[in-house]
Design an enzyme around this catalytic site. Structure first.
Site, PDB file in Angstrom:
ATOM      1  N   TRP A 115       0.825  -1.218   0.000  1.00  0.00           N
ATOM      2  CA  TRP A 115       0.000   0.000   0.000  1.00  0.00           C
ATOM      3  C   TRP A 115       0.853   1.260   0.000  1.00  0.00           C
ATOM      4  O   TRP A 115       0.440   2.289  -0.524  1.00  0.00           O
ATOM      5  CB  TRP A 115      -1.013  -0.011   1.144  1.00  0.00           C
ATOM      6  N   ASP A 154      -1.180   6.774   6.035  1.00  0.00           N
ATOM      7  CA  ASP A 154      -2.247   5.831   5.720  1.00  0.00           C
ATOM      8  C   ASP A 154      -2.324   4.905   6.929  1.00  0.00           C
ATOM      9  O   ASP A 154      -1.422   4.118   7.184  1.00  0.00           O
ATOM     10  CB  ASP A 154      -1.886   5.047   4.451  1.00  0.00           C
ATOM     11  N   LYS A 210     -11.703  -1.741   7.257  1.00  0.00           N
ATOM     12  CA  LYS A 210     -10.772  -2.602   7.989  1.00  0.00           C
ATOM     13  C   LYS A 210     -11.188  -2.721   9.454  1.00  0.00           C
ATOM     14  O   LYS A 210     -11.156  -3.790  10.016  1.00  0.00           O
ATOM     15  CB  LYS A 210      -9.341  -2.058   7.908  1.00  0.00           C
TER      16      LYS A 210
HETATM   17  C1  LIG Z   1      -7.062  -1.753   2.298  1.00  0.00           C
HETATM   18  C2  LIG Z   1      -6.015  -0.712   2.312  1.00  0.00           C
HETATM   19  C3  LIG Z   1      -5.995   0.311   1.358  1.00  0.00           C
HETATM   20  C4  LIG Z   1      -6.998   0.393   0.236  1.00  0.00           C
HETATM   21  O1  LIG Z   1      -8.214   0.784   0.754  1.00  0.00           O
HETATM   22  P1  LIG Z   1      -9.473   1.136  -0.191  1.00  0.00           P
HETATM   23  O2  LIG Z   1     -10.399   1.763   0.812  1.00  0.00           O
HETATM   24  O3  LIG Z   1      -9.955  -0.137  -0.758  1.00  0.00           O
HETATM   25  O4  LIG Z   1      -9.020   2.095  -1.218  1.00  0.00           O
HETATM   26  C5  LIG Z   1      -5.013   1.269   1.458  1.00  0.00           C
HETATM   27  N1  LIG Z   1      -4.091   1.232   2.426  1.00  0.00           N
HETATM   28  C6  LIG Z   1      -4.078   0.256   3.360  1.00  0.00           C
HETATM   29  C7  LIG Z   1      -3.021   0.254   4.421  1.00  0.00           C
HETATM   30  C8  LIG Z   1      -5.039  -0.750   3.330  1.00  0.00           C
HETATM   31  O5  LIG Z   1      -5.034  -1.718   4.254  1.00  0.00           O
END
Ligand SMILES: *Cc1c(COP(=O)(O)O)cnc(C)c1O
Length: 362
Positions: A102, A174, A198
């Site tokens: 990511w 993130d 998540k």
């Molecule tokens: C799942 C995830 C994403 C992507 O998330 P979306 O909401 O599907 O765009 C980005 N960064 C991390 C760390 C993730 O676990």
């Protein structure tokens, strides 16, 4: 037989929250309408939205005069683009740390912004493409970068930050997969973003927590991509994901009643430790992440055989231990132990791992 959902996202939600959603679904707050039907301009929704925002800031011990919360669409993935569009207006130069898939996605999307220089200051990628640590970060020159971007928890590789970089550069993260599950000094971040699916709510909602001082600095961005425009319209520039915000607020209330992030993070330590101990004591299964960087939330593991991995995943699901298949990029298994995963679920998984090993050795 109880079942446990170890999916990485969309992921398990707290049972009491699901029960409340079910109980309220046909008649929300005595309105004789479902939450699925009410207007995002109605006081019914405004109340939910305000409560969710305040609950979130309280849980993170952030001051509402300093930080704002945005409830957006587009997933964490859209933030890969919104972030540089909104924040990279002074130096036109941004810094990233690469700690997994990511992080790489965030870097790739930033590289598409015209006129922006993207420096990857450190990476923990191994020669075989895996990530098992968090890298040392070099001294960052002051007043050079608009921000430093990290990914606090690497959902696919299972490595996570325990110490934040110490820098005068604005820190953005993130925080999708350990959002509200691991303790950090949140006031060290200038901006955090997370896809809700998540650890918070159903898919379709993205949370951005940012310093208000970052607003009002860029002109003429497309409105939907503009933090300032979104903030001014209380995240309702267009029709917001009402149901997701409602569920998020119920999860935040649930977390508050459990004692907040401090309490759940301790429980998450206990859950993760149980599974890591069980893997470390095994001759058949391994987790390859260096101990100091092991994620509390996403725990990948493998046997040395793809066939055995597949057999394990199948047998586990027959036993009610669902969605243990690893991400397609890395294969093997992955157990995601988000806030809503009970300790009993991890115990059940460990017993299953031990029994599988007994049946597959000597
Ligand atoms: C799942 C995830 C994403 C992507 O998330 P979306 O909401 O599907 O765009 C980005 N960064 C991390 C760390 C993730 O676990």
């Amino acid at each position: 037989m109880p079942t446990y959902n170890f999916a990485a996202g969309p992921a398990t939600l707290p049972q009491p929250v699901l029960e409340k959603v079910q109980a309220e679904l046909l008649n929300f707050e005595n309105s004789h309408m479902s939450i699925l039907e009410i207007s995002h301009r109605s006081p019914l929704y405004t109340h939910v939205y305000q409560a969710a925002k305040q609950n979130l800031l309280n849980l993170m011990h952030l001051d509402a005069t300093v930080y704002d919360v945005l409830f957006l669409g587009g997933g964490a993935s859209l933030q890969f683009t919104m972030l540089p569009l909104n924040l990279a207006h002074k130096h036109h130069r941004v810094a990233y740390i690469n700690t997994g898939h990511w992080s790489q996605r965030a870097i790739q999307e930033a590289q598409k912004i015209p006129g922006l220089t993207v420096d990857v200051l450190a990476s923990s990628e191994n020669t075989d493409g895996t990530f098992t640590t968090i890298p040392e970060i070099p001294e960052i020159p002051t007043d050079t970068y608009d921000y430093l971007h990290i990914t606090t928890n690497n959902t696919i590789m299972g490595n996570a930050y325990y110490e934040l970089p110490d820098t005068s550069t604005p820190l953005v993260a993130d925080i999708s997969s350990n959002f509200l599950g691991q303790e950090y000094p949140f006031e060290k971040f200038d901006l955090m973003y997370a896809g809700a699916q998540k650890n918070l709510a159903p898919a379709g909602l993205t949370i951005v927590v940012l310093k208000k001082s970052l607003l009002d600095q860029v002109a003429n961005l497309p409105s939907m991509l503009d933090y300032t425009a979104q903030s001014q319209k209380e995240s309702a520039l267009n029709t917001p994901p009402v149901f997701q915000v409602y569920v998020a607020n119920l999860v935040l209330e649930w977390l508050k009643n459990l004692g907040g992030i401090e309490a759940i993070a301790q429980e998450n330590q206990r859950k993760a430790q149980l599974l890591y101990n069980c893997l470390d004591n095994s001759q058949l299964f391994h987790n390859k992440v260096a101990k100091a960087y092991r994620s509390l939330m996403n725990i990948p593991f493998v046997t040395d055989s793809k066939e055995l991995d597949a057999e394990f995943i199948h047998a586990a699901s027959q036993a009610g231990l669902l969605n243990l298949k690893g991400h397609r990029l890395v294969g093997g298994m992955r157990a995601s132990l988000y806030n809503a995963m009970p300790y009993a679920g991890v115990e059940a998984l460990c017993h299953f791992i031990e029994e599988f090993e007994r049946n597959h050795t000597n």
